[in-house]
Write an enzyme that holds these catalytic residues in place. Structure first.
Site, mmCIF file in Angstrom:
data_model
loop_
_atom_site.group_PDB
_atom_site.id
_atom_site.type_symbol
_atom_site.label_atom_id
_atom_site.label_comp_id
_atom_site.label_asym_id
_atom_site.label_seq_id
_atom_site.Cartn_x
_atom_site.Cartn_y
_atom_site.Cartn_z
ATOM 1 N N PRO A 2 3.037 3.361 8.339
ATOM 2 C CA PRO A 2 3.358 4.160 7.108
ATOM 3 C C PRO A 2 2.399 3.837 5.244
ATOM 4 C CG PRO A 2 4.385 2.803 8.297
ATOM 5 C CD PRO A 2 3.608 2.513 8.731
ATOM 6 N N GLU A 3 2.815 4.529 4.989
ATOM 7 C CA GLU A 3 2.015 4.876 3.716
ATOM 8 C C GLU A 3 3.279 3.759 2.386
ATOM 9 O OE1 GLU A 3 -0.638 7.538 2.287
ATOM 10 O OE2 GLU A 3 -0.685 8.197 4.363
ATOM 11 N N LYS A 52 1.714 -1.866 1.472
ATOM 12 C CA LYS A 52 2.450 -1.525 2.641
ATOM 13 C C LYS A 52 2.575 -2.430 3.210
ATOM 14 C CE LYS A 52 -1.483 1.750 3.846
ATOM 15 N NZ LYS A 52 -2.599 2.469 4.888
ATOM 16 N N ARG A 258 -10.562 6.084 10.490
ATOM 17 C CA ARG A 258 -9.725 7.072 10.507
ATOM 18 C C ARG A 258 -9.757 8.901 10.110
ATOM 19 N NH1 ARG A 258 -5.299 3.912 8.138
ATOM 20 N NH2 ARG A 258 -4.551 6.554 8.979
#
Length: 268
Positions: A2-3, A52, A258
């Site tokens: 989640p951002e 986060k 990523r």
């Protein structure tokens, strides 16, 4: 993972549901049991987020620090709750609602000083009113590292993840491998201001939508995005598909473990 907007939405939700109320805290799974017993029956003061990281404040009894990581998730239900299902690390029950936490990377009871030690290490969060974008700028301006990697470094900028990183670079026409020190201060300010606006909209709606009005499906006639992540985006998870602006095939590469997405033409 989640951002930042997701954690700020959770902080707002949990403050609305539990703030100022005594709560029952338990750990059905058992891994948080000792700390849960110290918090059970205490007043949930408020929740807040930095990047986060989510913090549940219980006054003198301490602060629950949660980092969801890749697999963590909160589920919400009305009180009284159903019996716990699966590996529930922490359950909170208030007057009207209950919240279960499963699979977080971190769920720990800290002091306020320990919380400050965590937040001090983090970069400025575009969703916080106390954020200082100049702190991030000083790191970026002195770095040979790519701007794409710097935007994901939580010690430089907090709360930005893979989606916001890819999208804000597209929106400003910046090649992702541009060294940080090649980004002008004017351009950095434009990036920061855009992130503030986009991420606040994410808090409001619960989704990441980065496409400008003139490029939306209802304007251009293209099909809406069909992806489990939802939201209208320019490049994220669109490798091999045509750019919404110029038609060039969206590119993908690996960067710091990523996926990185960009348009080779619009970000030339």
């Amino acid at each position: 993972m989640p951002e930042g907007h997701t954690l700020h939405r959770l902080a707002r939700l949990h403050t609305e549901r539990y703030g100022g109320h005594k709560v029952a805290v338990s750990s059905p799974q058992g891994r948080f049991a000792a700390s849960a017993s110290l918090l059970d029956g205490t007043v949930f003061a408020h929740a807040d987020a930095h990047g986060k990281h989510l913090f549940h404040h219980h006054g003198e009894h301490g602060v629950v620090h949660v980092h969801l990581g890749l697999y963590g998730a909160f589920t919400e239900q009305q009180a009284p709750p159903e019996p716990p299902v699966g590996q529930v690390r922490m359950r909170i029950v208030g007057p009207t609602h209950a919240t279960d936490l499963r699979g977080p990377t971190r769920c720990e009871l800290l002091t306020e000083d320990e919380v400050e030690a965590i937040t001090t290490r983090l970069g400025p969060d575009p969703l916080r009113g106390d954020a200082d974008p100049d702190r991030a700028w000083r790191r970026i301006a002195a770095s040979r590292t790519s701007i794409a990697a710097l935007l994901m470094d939580q010690t430089v900028l907090s709360g930005v993840g893979n989606v916001y990183r890819a999208e804000v670079l597209f929106r400003h026409g910046i090649p992702p491998m541009t060294p940080g020190r090649s980004i002008t201060e004017t351009r950095w300010r434009a990036i920061w201001d855009d992130l503030v606006a986009l991420m606040h909209e994410g808090v409001r709606t619960g989704s990441i939508d980065t496409v400008r009005p003139e490029h939306l499906p209802e304007v251009t006639g293209r099909a809406p995005r069909d992806d489990r992540h939802g939201g209208e985006v320019y490049v994220y998870r669109r490798a091999g598909q045509p750019c919404h602006v110029c038609g060039t095939e969206i590119a993908r590469a690996d960067l710091v473990a990523r996926n990185l997405y960009w348009c080779p033409a619009c970000q030339a």
